[in-house]
Write an enzyme that holds these catalytic residues in place. Structure first.
Site: not given
Length: 415
Positions: A86, A88, A150, A184-185, A207, A389
């Site tokens: 992904h 984002d 990520d 995705e997030e 991922d 994150h």
């Protein structure tokens, strides 16, 4: 201290990609992608795929990048395999203006940068995996943002594999579908991918976390919005009349067991997590996410919240607490369990690349969950990153490089 080193293809790509801002917006955004900036990386990747010689390269109106790599000689009749990552980065921590650099880790606290004169660091007692990374080159941010491993590590690893296969078409592989998804997030992920046009029988998302992780189970997930309707009156005249919505929230939250909070759970243990709350005497609103791998335990957690709301309404003699349950995704194990060859092939690929595979449940979600229920079985592979994150996020250079080897071994098994 920063180290100068020759950049491998995957490292060079990763360092470039993380500097392209792609932070997704609010999960309740009406448009996909939720942020227009995701098109910047989407178009960059499409241009690179075309220059490498990939086929059918396209960027959709929703920022999905898709392409195909033709099969090696003799594997043209094998089922096509998808590789997905992904674009984002999470909206939880700033992903704007990422400044990556390489730190040679010599033990102790990993200091990734400095903000306002104070070091940004993480200690081995908070992340025990650091003890096994002494002497490694780690890619970090400068501490003011997340890094974006990520999932730009997954993007870079897939792109490096594509470059390798197109430069060396003799390497065995079936026809490959390549997809980079937006959002995705925030849970939108692969919802708009045209699976029929993608044309793959199986797929893997790239991922995951530390290298060697292999995941085919994820949470069942929903978001619960609890609304509390109060009645405000001057506190001097409040007896028997006021209903304080803030206190209603406190009473409701107290009925949810502390042991079910994510900070007290691990492995297959689910949780009820309070995301946010806003309250006045007149009105309160709390957002929760509910997670569990076991569907029965998942439903039981939702039922517990519903009983708490019912108890308060009955005690008040009127309906002042309401819940809105929004289902998000389901445990992909329900679908992937029927394709054990996907797990075995991934294990073999890790082992062939000198990496010990570790099958773990995902304590979160993945595009693979949505895709698996839409008919494209899709386990999840590691990227090699840690501490996603947050500003302490990092990835070992060796993990980036090894994962390209793992992917090469994996696609060979489908040829």
């Amino acid at each position: 201290m920063a180290e100068q080193r020759e950049q491998s293809d995957v490292l060079e790509r990763f360092l470039r990609y993380v500097q392209v801002d792609t932070q997704s917006s609010d999960e309740h955004a009406d448009e996909t992608p939720s942020s227009e900036i995701q098109f910047d990386l989407a178009r960059m990747l499409a241009d690179e795929l075309r220059s490498l010689g990939a086929q059918d390269v396209a960027v959709s109106d929703h920022a999905y990048v898709t392409a195909h790599v033709p099969a090696s000689a003799g594997a043209e009749d094998k089922p096509a395999l998808g590789l997905i990552a992904h674009l984002d980065t999470t909206e939880v921590v700033s992903g704007f203006g990422v400044k990556p650099h390489i730190v040679r880790y010599e033990g102790g606290d990993l200091v990734s940068g400095e903000v306002n004169g104070a070091p940004v660091s993480i200690a081995p007692d908070k992340l025990p995996a650091l003890d096994g990374l002494v002497g490694e080159d780690l890619v970090c941010s400068d501490g003011s943002t997340l890094l974006g491993a990520d999932d730009k590590a997954g993007v870079a690893e897939i792109m490096a594999l594509v470059a390798r296969l197109l430069e060396h078409p003799e390497l065995p592989h079936p026809r490959l579908g390549i997809c980079f998804c937006p959002d995705e997030e925030i849970g939108h992920g692969a919802s708009l991918l045209d699976i029929e046009d993608f044309g793959c029988t199986y797929a893997y998302t790239v991922d995951g976390g530390a290298i060697g992780e292999l995941e085919w189970e994820c949470f069942n997930a929903c978001e619960v919005t609890a609304t509390f309707r109060g009645y405000s009156i001057h506190p001097g005249d409040a007896k028997g009349r006021m209903v304080n919505a803030s206190n209603l929230f406190c009473d409701f939250h107290a009925m949810l067991p502390a042991a079910m909070r994510p900070e007290y759970t691990e492995g297959y243990e689910g949780f009820i997590h309070l995301l946010s709350v806003s309250s006045t005497c007149e009105h309160a609103c709390a957002r929760y996410i509910v997670r569990d791998h076991d569907s029965a335990l998942f439903e039981a957690k939702i039922a517990l919240m519903e009983r708490a709301a019912t108890f308060l309404n009955e005690a008040l003699g009127e309906a002042r607490v309401s819940l809105d349950v929004h289902q998000e995704y389901r445990n992909m194990a329900e679908m992937v369990a029927d394709y054990p060859q996907l797990i075995e092939s991934a294990k073999e690929a890790f082992e062939a690349a000198g990496i010990e595979p570790r099958v773990l449940p995902i304590r979160g979600g993945t595009d693979g969950a949505q895709l698996s229920f839409r008919g494209l079985p899709c386990p999840n592979l590691s990227t090699g990153g840690y501490a996603f994150h947050g500003v302490n996020e990092f990835i070992p250079v060796s993990s980036l490089e090894k994962m390209v080897d793992v992917l090469q071994e994996l696609v060979a098994r489908f040829a």
